[in-house]
Enzyme design. Structure first.
Site, PDB file in Angstrom:
ATOM      1  N   ASN A   1     -16.399  -4.287   5.050  1.00 29.12           N
ATOM      2  CA  ASN A   1     -16.664  -3.153   4.586  1.00 29.12           C
ATOM      3  C   ASN A   1     -17.293  -3.005   5.001  1.00 29.12           C
ATOM      4  O   ASN A   1     -17.697  -2.303   6.362  1.00 29.12           O
ATOM      5  CB  ASN A   1     -17.653  -3.348   3.078  1.00 29.12           C
ATOM      6  CG  ASN A   1     -17.028  -2.918   1.891  1.00 29.12           C
ATOM      7  OD1 ASN A   1     -17.055  -1.566   1.906  1.00 29.12           O
ATOM      8  ND2 ASN A   1     -16.329  -3.387   0.714  1.00 29.12           N
ATOM      9  N   ARG A   2     -18.480  -1.674   4.146  1.00 28.28           N
ATOM     10  CA  ARG A   2     -19.538  -0.723   4.938  1.00 28.28           C
ATOM     11  C   ARG A   2     -20.288  -1.023   5.291  1.00 28.28           C
ATOM     12  O   ARG A   2     -21.317  -1.350   4.704  1.00 28.28           O
ATOM     13  CB  ARG A   2     -18.875   0.698   4.356  1.00 28.28           C
ATOM     14  CG  ARG A   2     -17.389   1.164   3.585  1.00 28.28           C
ATOM     15  CD  ARG A   2     -17.509   2.120   3.222  1.00 28.28           C
ATOM     16  NE  ARG A   2     -16.079   3.349   3.540  1.00 28.28           N
ATOM     17  CZ  ARG A   2     -15.219   2.044   2.632  1.00 28.28           C
ATOM     18  NH1 ARG A   2     -15.220   1.350   1.938  1.00 28.28           N
ATOM     19  NH2 ARG A   2     -13.485   3.034   2.840  1.00 28.28           N
TER      20      ARG A   2
ATOM     21  N   HIS B   1     -15.663  -2.378   8.305  1.00 30.95           N
ATOM     22  CA  HIS B   1     -15.578  -3.111   9.425  1.00 30.95           C
ATOM     23  C   HIS B   1     -15.678  -3.747  10.681  1.00 30.95           C
ATOM     24  O   HIS B   1     -15.125  -4.278  11.690  1.00 30.95           O
ATOM     25  CB  HIS B   1     -13.727  -2.677   8.486  1.00 30.95           C
ATOM     26  CG  HIS B   1     -13.440  -3.719   7.447  1.00 30.95           C
ATOM     27  ND1 HIS B   1     -13.672  -3.366   6.114  1.00 30.95           N
ATOM     28  CD2 HIS B   1     -11.825  -2.310   6.853  1.00 30.95           C
ATOM     29  CE1 HIS B   1     -13.354  -3.656   5.437  1.00 30.95           C
ATOM     30  NE2 HIS B   1     -12.641  -2.619   5.549  1.00 30.95           N
TER      31      HIS B   1
ATOM     32  N   HIS C   1      -8.912  -9.408   5.401  1.00 29.57           N
ATOM     33  CA  HIS C   1      -8.160  -7.875   4.762  1.00 29.57           C
ATOM     34  C   HIS C   1      -6.392  -8.019   4.118  1.00 29.57           C
ATOM     35  O   HIS C   1      -6.069  -6.700   4.739  1.00 29.57           O
ATOM     36  CB  HIS C   1      -8.375  -6.833   5.266  1.00 29.57           C
ATOM     37  CG  HIS C   1      -8.146  -5.713   4.375  1.00 29.57           C
ATOM     38  ND1 HIS C   1      -8.124  -5.151   4.452  1.00 29.57           N
ATOM     39  CD2 HIS C   1      -9.277  -4.888   4.730  1.00 29.57           C
ATOM     40  CE1 HIS C   1      -8.275  -3.855   3.727  1.00 29.57           C
ATOM     41  NE2 HIS C   1      -9.735  -3.602   3.846  1.00 29.57           N
ATOM     42  N   SER C   2      -5.593  -8.883   3.796  1.00 30.06           N
ATOM     43  CA  SER C   2      -4.783  -8.653   3.258  1.00 30.06           C
ATOM     44  C   SER C   2      -4.035  -7.814   2.061  1.00 30.06           C
ATOM     45  O   SER C   2      -5.059  -8.112   1.207  1.00 30.06           O
ATOM     46  CB  SER C   2      -4.014 -10.702   3.229  1.00 30.06           C
ATOM     47  OG  SER C   2      -3.805 -11.129   4.120  1.00 30.06           O
ATOM     48  N   TYR C   3      -3.312  -7.502   2.170  1.00 27.40           N
ATOM     49  CA  TYR C   3      -2.846  -6.189   0.741  1.00 27.40           C
ATOM     50  C   TYR C   3      -1.625  -7.548   0.098  1.00 27.40           C
ATOM     51  O   TYR C   3      -0.982  -7.352   0.903  1.00 27.40           O
ATOM     52  CB  TYR C   3      -1.475  -5.722   1.367  1.00 27.40           C
ATOM     53  CG  TYR C   3      -2.864  -4.581   1.761  1.00 27.40           C
ATOM     54  CD1 TYR C   3      -3.649  -3.519   1.431  1.00 27.40           C
ATOM     55  CD2 TYR C   3      -3.702  -4.203   3.537  1.00 27.40           C
ATOM     56  CE1 TYR C   3      -4.371  -2.567   1.765  1.00 27.40           C
ATOM     57  CE2 TYR C   3      -4.528  -3.909   3.602  1.00 27.40           C
ATOM     58  CZ  TYR C   3      -4.750  -2.275   2.934  1.00 27.40           C
ATOM     59  OH  TYR C   3      -5.778  -1.901   3.564  1.00 27.40           O
TER      60      TYR C   3
ATOM     61  N   ASP D   1     -11.384   1.449  -5.021  1.00 26.56           N
ATOM     62  CA  ASP D   1     -11.977   0.673  -3.747  1.00 26.56           C
ATOM     63  C   ASP D   1     -13.577   0.826  -3.943  1.00 26.56           C
ATOM     64  O   ASP D   1     -14.092   1.162  -3.332  1.00 26.56           O
ATOM     65  CB  ASP D   1     -12.146   2.375  -3.232  1.00 26.56           C
ATOM     66  CG  ASP D   1     -12.033   1.513  -1.018  1.00 26.56           C
ATOM     67  OD1 ASP D   1     -12.158   0.442  -1.258  1.00 26.56           O
ATOM     68  OD2 ASP D   1     -12.150   2.140  -0.515  1.00 26.56           O
TER      69      ASP D   1
ATOM     70  N   GLN E   1     -13.881  -7.377  -3.274  1.00 26.64           N
ATOM     71  CA  GLN E   1     -13.808  -5.584  -2.840  1.00 26.64           C
ATOM     72  C   GLN E   1     -12.054  -5.651  -3.167  1.00 26.64           C
ATOM     73  O   GLN E   1     -11.411  -6.136  -3.432  1.00 26.64           O
ATOM     74  CB  GLN E   1     -13.743  -5.023  -1.567  1.00 26.64           C
ATOM     75  CG  GLN E   1     -13.604  -3.740  -1.028  1.00 26.64           C
ATOM     76  CD  GLN E   1     -14.684  -2.691  -1.793  1.00 26.64           C
ATOM     77  OE1 GLN E   1     -15.510  -2.780  -1.974  1.00 26.64           O
ATOM     78  NE2 GLN E   1     -14.237  -1.255  -1.659  1.00 26.64           N
TER      79      GLN E   1
ATOM     80  N   GLU F   1     -11.012  -8.718  -1.611  1.00 32.56           N
ATOM     81  CA  GLU F   1     -11.345  -9.006  -0.088  1.00 32.56           C
ATOM     82  C   GLU F   1     -12.330  -9.873  -1.077  1.00 32.56           C
ATOM     83  O   GLU F   1     -13.480  -9.189  -1.208  1.00 32.56           O
ATOM     84  CB  GLU F   1     -11.269  -7.521   0.324  1.00 32.56           C
ATOM     85  CG  GLU F   1     -10.704  -6.779   1.410  1.00 32.56           C
ATOM     86  CD  GLU F   1     -11.272  -5.502   1.635  1.00 32.56           C
ATOM     87  OE1 GLU F   1     -12.078  -5.054   1.675  1.00 32.56           O
ATOM     88  OE2 GLU F   1     -10.925  -4.491   0.589  1.00 32.56           O
TER      89      GLU F   1
END
Length: 371
Positions: free
Chosen positions: A87-88, A115, A188-190, A260, A298, A326
């Site tokens: 993340n940020r 990330h 970070h899978s979608y 997000d 997330q 996430e």
């Protein structure tokens, strides 16, 4: 799910070579019933994951790319292990023990580190070995991140272990450091339970064990205080479709053009896994429950996808065609003393576990749900 046979050992094959000539491997795990997962040594990436629907028909449910060259270009962290810090981090800096550390600014959303920086764990080659201890098929990936890599202090030895057993994919993270640093890894899978490449996940139903979320500013950095989810588009305490309120006009959904955001999970960081979310697709009957030790989830609804990436099935990846779930520390924790700490010190190992449990119509439980 169908009856399970004995678990075959992991299978390894060459997947290509990096520009410096280093070989990238693909490791494929099977649970013996047809459920398979493929993991790349580049970025410790989960490339594919095939599970059955209510009719026993298998399809891939995570987004992936067919060639190594595709992963070397620009992509939104498809299946990647991200770190050192997921993340940020606002402003690309943090202070630890009185010293300020500067990190690369790598976030299209604003002046942040996203990330792990410009060349985080997702862009590194990992070393892999099969594991035979315990039930299931397992592969362990490891790498040493040197002191100062992407601006982070301390030499960090990181390990990611993927284990597939009875339609459950378990991911264990471990790390040790020789100097104080900050750590928070995730996958970070979608997901698209209708099958990767299907045009939308807005018909998927999501439930999250969280009564608070983190509102964000225009750069997607958490604001001062969490907010209750009640009476907002962020209330998934009862299952609801992802598309039900995504176009509601809520001011929080505008900057990201969708979800997000991070939900603060009930119970915070936990010593043992607990179930924190459930995603289902009524059309196929496929379901996914998520158990984790982490304090945050997330949710990202692939708002920036524009069809320029083509997936494993040959179909373009469109806006809202997948959702990332996430499990991780809370965003910008290195700058937020009010959040659970992400500081790792020598002699105190970092550990984190997340379990993705797949089912068809009715959830099932097996031993790997307990960390």
């Amino acid at each position: 799910m169908s009856a399970h046979r004995s678990t075959p050992p992991p299978r390894v094959e060459a997947f290509g070579r990096l520009p410096d000539g280093s070989e990238v491997q693909r490791w494929t795990l099977s649970d013996g019933s047809g459920v398979t997962a493929s993991v790349l040594t580049f970025g410790a990436i989960l490339q594919s994951l095939d599970v059955p629907d209510r009719q026993g028909q298998f399809a891939g449910v995570v987004l992936g790319l067919p060639r190594l060259e595709d992963y070397l270009g620009s992509h939104p962290y498809l299946g990647a292990t991200v770190g050192r810090y997921a993340n940020r981090i606002a402003g690309g800096s943090f202070t630890l023990d009185g010293k300020q550390y500067a990190l690369p600014l790598s976030d299209p959303a604003g002046p942040n580190t996203l990330h792990g920086g410009q060349n985080g764990f997702d862009k590194r080659l990992w070393q892999a070995r099969p594991l035979s201890a315990g039930p299931g098929a397992a592969v362990e990936l490891s790498r040493t991140s040197p002191d100062g890599e992407e601006g982070f202090p301390g030499t960090l030895h990181a390990v990611v272990r993927y284990t597939l057993y009875r339609a459950e994919l378990r991911i264990d993270y471990q790390a040790t450091t020789d100097a104080p640093t900050v750590v928070g890894m995730t996958n970070h899978s979608y997901f698209n339970l209708a099958g990767e490449g299907s045009p939308s996940v807005l018909d998927h139903r999501l439930q999250i064990a969280a009564d608070r979320y983190l509102p964000v500013d225009r750069h997607l950095i958490p604001e001062d205080r969490p907010r209750p989810v009640a009476a907002t588009p962020f209330d998934f305490t009862a299952a609801d479709t992802l598309g039900a309120r995504i176009g509601s006009g809520d001011e929080q959904l505008g900057p990201a053009c969708g979800y997000d955001h991070c939900w603060i999970l009930d119970g915070g960081r936990a010593a043992d896994c607990r179930t924190v979310a459930r995603l289902t697709h009524p059309g196929s009957g496929r379901g996914l429950s998520i158990a984790t030790t982490e304090p945050g989830l997330q949710v990202y609804t692939a708002n920036g996808f524009d069809g320029t990436l083509t997936g494993l099935g040959g179909r373009p990846y469109l806006r809202h065609s997948a959702v990332a779930l996430e499990t991780q520390p809370l965003p910008d924790s290195p700058n937020r003393p009010d959040f659970p700490t992400v500081v790792l010190r020598p002699g105190l190992p970092y550990r984190s576990t997340t379990v993705y449990r797949f089912f068809a119509d009715q959830p099932t439980v097996s031993s790997l749900a307990v960390c």
